[in-house]
Design an enzyme around this catalytic site. Sequence first.
Site, PDB file in Angstrom:
ATOM      1  N   GLY A  14      28.188   2.335 -37.471  1.00 50.37           N
ATOM      2  CA  GLY A  14      28.297   3.453 -38.418  1.00 50.37           C
ATOM      3  C   GLY A  14      28.552   4.800 -37.773  1.00 50.37           C
ATOM      4  O   GLY A  14      28.808   5.785 -38.474  1.00 50.37           O
ATOM      5  N   TYR A 141      39.975  -9.738 -27.323  1.00 50.61           N
ATOM      6  CA  TYR A 141      39.582  -9.048 -28.566  1.00 50.61           C
ATOM      7  C   TYR A 141      40.078  -9.837 -29.781  1.00 50.61           C
ATOM      8  O   TYR A 141      39.335 -10.079 -30.734  1.00 50.61           O
ATOM      9  CB  TYR A 141      40.187  -7.646 -28.535  1.00 50.61           C
ATOM     10  CG  TYR A 141      40.048  -6.815 -29.782  1.00 50.61           C
ATOM     11  CD1 TYR A 141      38.890  -6.083 -30.025  1.00 50.61           C
ATOM     12  CD2 TYR A 141      41.092  -6.710 -30.700  1.00 50.61           C
ATOM     13  CE1 TYR A 141      38.774  -5.281 -31.163  1.00 50.61           C
ATOM     14  CE2 TYR A 141      40.988  -5.919 -31.826  1.00 50.61           C
ATOM     15  CZ  TYR A 141      39.834  -5.202 -32.056  1.00 50.61           C
ATOM     16  OH  TYR A 141      39.722  -4.402 -33.169  1.00 50.61           O
ATOM     17  N   THR A 169      45.378  -1.997 -40.113  1.00 53.75           N
ATOM     18  CA  THR A 169      46.335  -1.718 -39.031  1.00 53.75           C
ATOM     19  C   THR A 169      45.689  -0.692 -38.087  1.00 53.75           C
ATOM     20  O   THR A 169      44.498  -0.439 -38.183  1.00 53.75           O
ATOM     21  CB  THR A 169      47.620  -1.114 -39.623  1.00 53.75           C
ATOM     22  OG1 THR A 169      47.230   0.053 -40.376  1.00 53.75           O
ATOM     23  CG2 THR A 169      48.329  -2.095 -40.542  1.00 53.75           C
TER      24      THR A 169
HETATM   25  P1  NAP Z   1      34.552   3.001 -32.492  1.00 54.34           P
HETATM   26  O1  NAP Z   1      34.871   4.360 -32.956  1.00 54.34           O
HETATM   27  O2  NAP Z   1      34.691   2.670 -31.041  1.00 54.34           O
HETATM   28  O3  NAP Z   1      33.071   2.648 -32.959  1.00 54.34           O
HETATM   29  C1  NAP Z   1      32.462   1.463 -32.528  1.00 54.34           C
HETATM   30  C2  NAP Z   1      31.104   1.377 -33.165  1.00 54.34           C
HETATM   31  O4  NAP Z   1      30.456   0.163 -32.746  1.00 54.34           O
HETATM   32  C3  NAP Z   1      30.175   2.540 -32.743  1.00 54.34           C
HETATM   33  O5  NAP Z   1      29.365   2.861 -33.852  1.00 54.34           O
HETATM   34  C4  NAP Z   1      29.351   1.904 -31.639  1.00 54.34           C
HETATM   35  O6  NAP Z   1      28.074   2.534 -31.481  1.00 54.34           O
HETATM   36  C5  NAP Z   1      29.191   0.495 -32.180  1.00 54.34           C
HETATM   37  N1  NAP Z   1      28.896  -0.485 -31.133  1.00 54.34           N
HETATM   38  C6  NAP Z   1      29.688  -0.834 -30.092  1.00 54.34           C
HETATM   39  N2  NAP Z   1      29.056  -1.753 -29.328  1.00 54.34           N
HETATM   40  C7  NAP Z   1      27.846  -1.958 -29.891  1.00 54.34           C
HETATM   41  C8  NAP Z   1      26.723  -2.765 -29.561  1.00 54.34           C
HETATM   42  N3  NAP Z   1      26.736  -3.580 -28.487  1.00 54.34           N
HETATM   43  N4  NAP Z   1      25.630  -2.719 -30.343  1.00 54.34           N
HETATM   44  C9  NAP Z   1      25.608  -1.896 -31.434  1.00 54.34           C
HETATM   45  N5  NAP Z   1      26.623  -1.127 -31.813  1.00 54.34           N
HETATM   46  C10 NAP Z   1      27.730  -1.149 -31.047  1.00 54.34           C
HETATM   47  O7  NAP Z   1      35.416   1.901 -33.259  1.00 54.34           O
HETATM   48  P2  NAP Z   1      36.192   2.007 -34.653  1.00 54.34           P
HETATM   49  O8  NAP Z   1      37.596   2.353 -34.343  1.00 54.34           O
HETATM   50  O9  NAP Z   1      35.410   2.794 -35.636  1.00 54.34           O
HETATM   51  O10 NAP Z   1      36.205   0.463 -35.085  1.00 54.34           O
HETATM   52  C11 NAP Z   1      35.407  -0.013 -36.150  1.00 54.34           C
HETATM   53  C12 NAP Z   1      35.892  -1.420 -36.493  1.00 54.34           C
HETATM   54  O11 NAP Z   1      37.251  -1.361 -36.905  1.00 54.34           O
HETATM   55  C13 NAP Z   1      35.835  -2.388 -35.314  1.00 54.34           C
HETATM   56  O12 NAP Z   1      35.377  -3.634 -35.756  1.00 54.34           O
HETATM   57  C14 NAP Z   1      37.277  -2.480 -34.866  1.00 54.34           C
HETATM   58  O13 NAP Z   1      37.548  -3.696 -34.249  1.00 54.34           O
HETATM   59  C15 NAP Z   1      38.015  -2.311 -36.185  1.00 54.34           C
HETATM   60  N6  NAP Z   1      39.389  -1.809 -36.069  1.00 54.34           N
HETATM   61  C16 NAP Z   1      39.646  -0.617 -35.441  1.00 54.34           C
HETATM   62  C17 NAP Z   1      40.966  -0.199 -35.336  1.00 54.34           C
HETATM   63  C18 NAP Z   1      41.325   1.105 -34.659  1.00 54.34           C
HETATM   64  O14 NAP Z   1      42.526   1.400 -34.542  1.00 54.34           O
HETATM   65  N7  NAP Z   1      40.368   1.910 -34.220  1.00 54.34           N
HETATM   66  C19 NAP Z   1      41.997  -0.962 -35.880  1.00 54.34           C
HETATM   67  C20 NAP Z   1      41.689  -2.142 -36.539  1.00 54.34           C
HETATM   68  C21 NAP Z   1      40.381  -2.567 -36.627  1.00 54.34           C
HETATM   69  P3  NAP Z   1      27.893   3.846 -30.516  1.00 54.34           P
HETATM   70  O15 NAP Z   1      28.529   4.995 -31.246  1.00 54.34           O
HETATM   71  O16 NAP Z   1      26.434   3.993 -30.388  1.00 54.34           O
HETATM   72  O17 NAP Z   1      28.600   3.498 -29.241  1.00 54.34           O
END
Ligand code: NAP
Length: 319
Positions: A14, A141, A169
């Site tokens: 979150g 991944y 995406t």
């Molecule tokens: P992000 O900004 O890197 O955020 C990742 C989140 O996961 C952070 O809240 C982080 O907590 C938490 N996290 C990571 N490792 C953890 C662990 N071991 N235990 C507990 N919490 C953990 O990523 P995002 O871009 O928002 O991605 C969110 C989702 O969307 C993911 O499932 C990703 O695969 C998917 N997604 C992202 C994209 C993209 O372009 N970014 C595209 C498609 C799908 P901390 O803040 O405490 O580190």
Amino acid sequence: MASKEGMVVVVTGGSGLVGQAIQSVIKETNPPNEKWIFLSSKDADLKNAEETRALFQKLKPTHVIHLAAMVGGLYRNMKYNCDFLRFNLQINDNVLESCKEMKVKKVVSCLSTCIFPDKTTYPIDETMVHNGPPHHSNYGYSMAKRMIDVMNRVYHEQYGCNFTSVIPTNVYGPYDNFNLEDGHVLPGLINKVHESQKNGTTLCVWGSGKPRRQFIYSRDLAKLMIWALREYPEITPIILSVGEEEEVSIKEAADLVIEAFDFKGEVIYDTSKSDGQFKKTASNTKLRKYLPDFKFTPIRQGIKETVEWFVQNQDIARK
Ligand code: NAP
Ligand code: GDP
């Protein structure tokens, strides 16, 4: 949007890009009879089964949006393919098993269009997730993410769980990871243009600029994920994407960042750097059947807002 009585919604991940966007939409809409809890890695390391179980037992969610993952752009994926596979498999196994144990009514997990086969026909649709190997650059991944879809099906078949997933995406917006080594292309370029403008240096875009991507603004994704939690009735995934005609080249995306900064300096393309997957053009036909009128934020506006956020939040931006 209809709200349900007494929902306790836990959002794993979150604190990240997508999680922060959901926080902001929930704050604005303030749905009655719903408690939303946004987790970060400080609440528990979800790679750890005991920590995960203890947290879920404490919070007793009725609904879960599962975002937590090891996330990164092309170059981070290429470097840490094994960690991406293992950490994400661990997180997903712990979260979904805890949801099953706690009898969570619905879980929406987040996949990504980069998990589709590299050799495919276009546009890609939801039926193609398992059709062939993903691009080698993010094999770890992608395979971990594909397994969420498998888990959703078998948890449903064996235990009757209502676990589903969405497939966005490339996402971008405020609170993204702007780190050059770890992040995705748009936050990377925003950080680089900001630096080049400040220091009067050349902007270096990595790769040829020719690959093509569909970008979704984090706020749009947040609204769609909240909709999916409330309304989407299927176990099988749904692609959350702008239309195929909205796909842009990396050069076009870079030009929009340059325009948002009004950057006038020199721009070069470093073709010694990998281009990654050439394209992963996804169809949003299924989404349009459910939500024909949903309006996506135009990419020019989304980039402008993200640039403004980055410039104004230098103290907290991840970079
Ligand atoms: P992000 O900004 O890197 O955020 C990742 C989140 O996961 C952070 O809240 C982080 O907590 C938490 N996290 C990571 N490792 C953890 C662990 N071991 N235990 C507990 N919490 C953990 O990523 P995002 O871009 O928002 O991605 C969110 C989702 O969307 C993911 O499932 C990703 O695969 C998917 N997604 C992202 C994209 C993209 O372009 N970014 C595209 C498609 C799908 P901390 O803040 O405490 O580190
Ligand atoms: P992908 O969509 O999963 O491949 O991940 P990215 O969001 O990292 O996008 C990678 C594409 O953007 C490749 O074609 C890169 O060559 C190109 N690119 C150009 N400049 C950058 C940059 O500064 N950072 C990143 N991550 N990619 C860049």
